[in-house]
Motif scaffolding. Structure first.
Motif, short mmCIF file in Angstrom:
data_model
loop_
_atom_site.label_atom_id
_atom_site.label_comp_id
_atom_site.label_asym_id
_atom_site.label_seq_id
_atom_site.Cartn_x
_atom_site.Cartn_y
_atom_site.Cartn_z
N MET A 282 0.81 -1.22 0.00
CA MET A 282 0.00 0.00 0.00
C MET A 282 0.84 1.27 0.00
O MET A 282 0.33 2.37 -0.26
CB MET A 282 -0.94 0.01 1.20
N ASP A 286 -2.12 2.84 -5.08
CA ASP A 286 -3.30 3.52 -4.54
C ASP A 286 -4.32 2.53 -4.01
O ASP A 286 -4.94 2.76 -2.97
CB ASP A 286 -3.96 4.39 -5.63
N GLU A 287 -4.49 1.41 -4.74
CA GLU A 287 -5.48 0.41 -4.36
C GLU A 287 -4.94 -0.98 -4.67
O GLU A 287 -4.13 -1.15 -5.58
CB GLU A 287 -6.79 0.62 -5.12
N PHE A 322 -7.11 1.09 5.59
CA PHE A 322 -7.10 0.83 4.16
C PHE A 322 -8.47 0.43 3.60
O PHE A 322 -8.57 0.03 2.44
CB PHE A 322 -6.12 -0.29 3.82
N HIS A 324 -10.97 1.77 2.35
CA HIS A 324 -11.45 2.39 1.11
C HIS A 324 -10.43 2.27 -0.02
O HIS A 324 -10.66 2.79 -1.12
CB HIS A 324 -11.79 3.86 1.36
N ARG A 325 -9.33 1.57 0.25
CA ARG A 325 -8.31 1.39 -0.80
C ARG A 325 -8.08 -0.09 -1.13
O ARG A 325 -7.37 -0.40 -2.08
CB ARG A 325 -6.98 2.01 -0.34
#
Length: 429
Positions: A282, A286-287, A322, A324-325
């Motif tokens: 991470m 970004d994801e 994390f 939302h990623r």
């Protein structure tokens, strides 16, 4: 009038809440944050990775499903009906992950490099009607052009181009799904390429794979509709000595091309855990995408249980902030038990692990760590293992109006009696 069972759950919850309160844990916040995480269920659990392209096909490419539990879905309508029940047994709003072999073509033979969004229109309509997001995968296995064990890294340019065209088509389908459902579709590429015995030239297949991927991703697609992901593996049946798409290859590719990288819990050495890879990955992406399964010895695709590895995966997501990623997908296929139960057990366990991770005393633990008080940190981490998570879980299910405790099995067994038991091994058209 509340039922005795509901009253019991609520009373037990209030007692448990007092215990959590003493540690400064906000249960309402934990439940809310857990409910905001969508898990992508894998369609292939419901029919043993058969798909609807060619009924009874041999999977090949190092893939194998064991077990013969009766009642598997024989067509897309049956699969969707089974999934309808599963989603009713899960708290929260979740997604569905489709493979390309689950197309519906009205009996017409469609080559994989010619698949179109129209072949998944009924899946899209179903998803929209149920407010379910969709994810997608090209199917680079179980085909005459994968029999050699090589697809995107194949020496034959004709075979290689066939799979490139298939993956390009998959990206377009993913974009159509994302646009129709108003939720980005993750299109994840996994290939089985590799050698059973030790190769002489390790570089050439990886060069071909890199160039194939660059060609596939050449067209820019709106990330609001489609997110590209690549998935690694340590070894497979028939590729024990060398896999073209290794962890190092795909991690480098994802970082250099800014694609999502898929960490599959069953695709590493048995002593490795993906939970420890999350925070490092991470830092550079970004994801990412997670495929959660449970490895047992050489086999990577058992129904996930609420074990230490699963807790560690959930903790890596929550402790790193994390949620939302990181996109969570499931990837197991067990044909030895009721397939609907397998989905439900695995998904509910993933949710339980996330809820447990959200119920940690973050402030206390961070303070101990910042103060280098590792004794208190260890003592508290061990103590919270005995917190009454089950009481919170029961209340969480009650809150979201899904069966509590083991009541969901009553619905599964009734469905098995009413529906699954009437299915035969014959294909239902």
């Amino acid at each position: 009038m509340p039922t005795p069972k509901r009253q019991s759950i609520e009373q037990t919850y209030e007692i448990a809440k007092e215990r959590y309160d003493t540690l400064g844990i906000n249960i309402d916040s934990a439940m809310q944050k857990t409910s905001e995480i969508s898990i992508s269920l894998h369609c292939w659990q419901g029919d043993d990775v058969t798909g609807f392209e060619n009924q009874g096909q041999n999977l090949g490419s190092g893939l194998a499903v064991t077990g013969h539990y009766p009642g598997k879905a024989r067509n897309a309508d049956e699969l969707r009906k089974d999934l309808d029940l599963v989603y009713q047994l899960l708290p929260g709003k979740h997604r569905l992950n489709l493979h390309a072999i689950y197309l519906e073509s009205s009996g017409k033979k469609i080559e994989r490099n010619n698949i179109q969004p129209e072949h998944f229109s009924r899946w899209i309509d179903w998803a929209k009607a149920n407010n379910i997001g969709l994810d997608f995968n090209p199917s680079c296995f179980g085909h005459q052009h994968s029999n050699s064990g090589f697809t995107l890294s194949n020496q034959d340019p004709n075979i290689r181009n066939f799979w490139i065209e298939h993956c390009v088509a998959a990206r377009h389908i993913g974009a159509a799904m994302g646009k129709a459902t108003d939720s980005p579709c993750i299109t994840n590429i996994w290939i089985p390429d590799g050698y059973k015995d030790t190769p002489y030239d390790r570089m050439a297949p990886r060069e071909r794979l890199m160039l194939s991927l660059d060609t596939i991703f050449q067209e820019k697609i709106d990330k609001a509709h489609n997110l590209d992901s690549v998935e690694s593996k340590l070894f497979g049946i028939g590729s024990e000595s060398y896999v073209t798409g290794s962890h190092e290859f795909y991690l480098g590719y994802a970082i250099s091309r800014q694609k999502l990288y898929c960490l599959d819990a069953g695709h590493f050495h048995p002593t490795e855990t993906i939970s420890d890879k999350v925070s490092s990955t991470m830092l550079y992406l970004d994801e990412i995408l997670l495929h959660v399964s449970r490895g047992v010895r050489w086999d990577s695709d058992h129904v996930i249980t609420l074990n230490d590895d699963l807790h560690a995966i959930a903790q890596s997501i929550v402790r790193g902030n994390f949620a939302h990623r990181i996109h969570i997908g499931l990837d197991f296929f067990d044909a030895s038990i009721n397939r609907i139960a397998a989905w439900t057990i695995g998904t509910r366990n993933m949710i339980k692990a996330l809820l447990a991770a959200h119920l940690e005393p973050v402030t206390l633990l961070k303070n101990y760590e910042d103060q280098a008080d590792y004794t208190n940190r260890l003592a508290l981490l061990e103590e919270i293992k005995m917190l009454p998570l089950g009481a919170i879980w029961d209340y969480y299910c009650l809150k979201y109006d899904v069966p509590t405790r083991n009541d969901w099995m009553l619905e599964v067994k009734q469905y098995e009696h009413d529906v699954l038991s009437k299915r035969t091994d014959d294909v239902a058209m």
